[in-house]
Scaffold this active site. Sequence first.
Site, PDB file in Angstrom:
ATOM      1  N   ALA A   1      14.770  19.228  21.382  1.00 20.68           N
ATOM      2  CA  ALA A   1      14.357  20.573  20.703  1.00 20.68           C
ATOM      3  C   ALA A   1      15.801  21.244  20.530  1.00 20.68           C
ATOM      4  O   ALA A   1      16.407  21.787  21.453  1.00 20.68           O
ATOM      5  CB  ALA A   1      13.650  21.313  21.985  1.00 20.68           C
TER       6      ALA A   1
ATOM      7  N   GLY B   1      19.415  28.534  25.364  1.00 15.23           N
ATOM      8  CA  GLY B   1      18.990  27.452  25.256  1.00 15.23           C
ATOM      9  C   GLY B   1      17.288  27.356  25.454  1.00 15.23           C
ATOM     10  O   GLY B   1      16.796  28.558  24.979  1.00 15.23           O
ATOM     11  N   ASN B   2      16.693  26.044  25.790  1.00 19.44           N
ATOM     12  CA  ASN B   2      15.284  26.211  25.673  1.00 19.44           C
ATOM     13  C   ASN B   2      14.833  25.261  26.810  1.00 19.44           C
ATOM     14  O   ASN B   2      15.518  24.687  27.733  1.00 19.44           O
ATOM     15  CB  ASN B   2      14.861  25.599  24.189  1.00 19.44           C
ATOM     16  CG  ASN B   2      15.308  24.267  24.050  1.00 19.44           C
ATOM     17  OD1 ASN B   2      14.833  23.332  24.753  1.00 19.44           O
ATOM     18  ND2 ASN B   2      16.026  24.119  23.267  1.00 19.44           N
ATOM     19  N   ARG B   3      13.506  25.315  27.226  1.00 24.67           N
ATOM     20  CA  ARG B   3      12.813  24.553  28.138  1.00 24.67           C
ATOM     21  C   ARG B   3      12.486  23.030  28.047  1.00 24.67           C
ATOM     22  O   ARG B   3      12.056  22.572  29.029  1.00 24.67           O
ATOM     23  CB  ARG B   3      11.409  25.219  28.817  1.00 24.67           C
ATOM     24  CG  ARG B   3      11.696  26.773  29.149  1.00 24.67           C
ATOM     25  CD  ARG B   3      10.349  27.380  29.447  1.00 24.67           C
ATOM     26  NE  ARG B   3      10.441  28.682  29.530  1.00 24.67           N
ATOM     27  CZ  ARG B   3      10.860  29.409  30.630  1.00 24.67           C
ATOM     28  NH1 ARG B   3      11.237  28.583  31.501  1.00 24.67           N
ATOM     29  NH2 ARG B   3      10.943  30.766  30.963  1.00 24.67           N
TER      30      ARG B   3
END
Length: 230
Positions: free
Chosen positions: A100, A33-35
């Site tokens: 995102a 995943g991402n932030r």
Amino acid sequence: LARGALRPDLVGRHVVVSAGGTREPLDPVRYLGNRSSGRQGYALARAAVARGAEVTLVSANVELPDPAGVKVVRVETTGQLRDAVVGAAAAADAVVMAAAPADFRPVAVSEAKIKKAGDGSAPAIELEQNPDVLAEISHDRPRPGAVVVGFAAETGDDTGSVLDLARAKLARKGCDLLVVNDVSGGAVFGSADNQAVILGADGAEVDVPRGSKTALAHVVWDEVLRRFGG
Ligand code: CTP
Ligand code: CA
């Protein structure tokens, strides 16, 4: 607030906003995943509702309260986000991709939890590319005439400046507007403020000074509104 804020200038318009960061499962307990916090996308959704739009918010793993008056569709992966956005885009006057999406996903998702090997070795995880939702929406246009907006956080590198890379990305994606954050001096992730340049496929370049994500959201809707036909 930006000019146009709280004027009911989006009445009768249906807009789709994506927000947050998608997650690609590796096994039953882990993901890639991402932030992304989802704050800019949620600010866009609230701003559009405040201006009278009907809003569908495709939300990927965001820990924020549902904005009042917004239809929230929850997704986890980029594939799910793609299906939700493409589905809603058929009836939309504008699609804003503030999410995102994870660019890659594991080729195989393990049904069982991946265990450590006793010999200290680590597994190799093979990845494949996810669909590019913004490029698909821009090139296939589920609804002709709809305004399509992307977001990009860029740092610039030896191949070009932030704006050079952003112009190239705008052309590659085929969207109408690209909201560009220069993140060279540190990330904007999770922060309440944002500073951006909005590039148009028509050559426009709108500088948005540092301010709240709400203020940026209103400038984005101003630019979208300007591009509605008729
Ligand atoms: N985007 C998308 N689908 C993807 C990846 C990105 O729709 N699979 C959208 C994002 O929501 C954003 C825009 O494309 O609006 C730009 O995202 P970015 O990550 O900068 O673009 P990429 O093409 O993934 O380029 P990069 O290799 O720089 O990550
Ligand atoms: Ca990406």
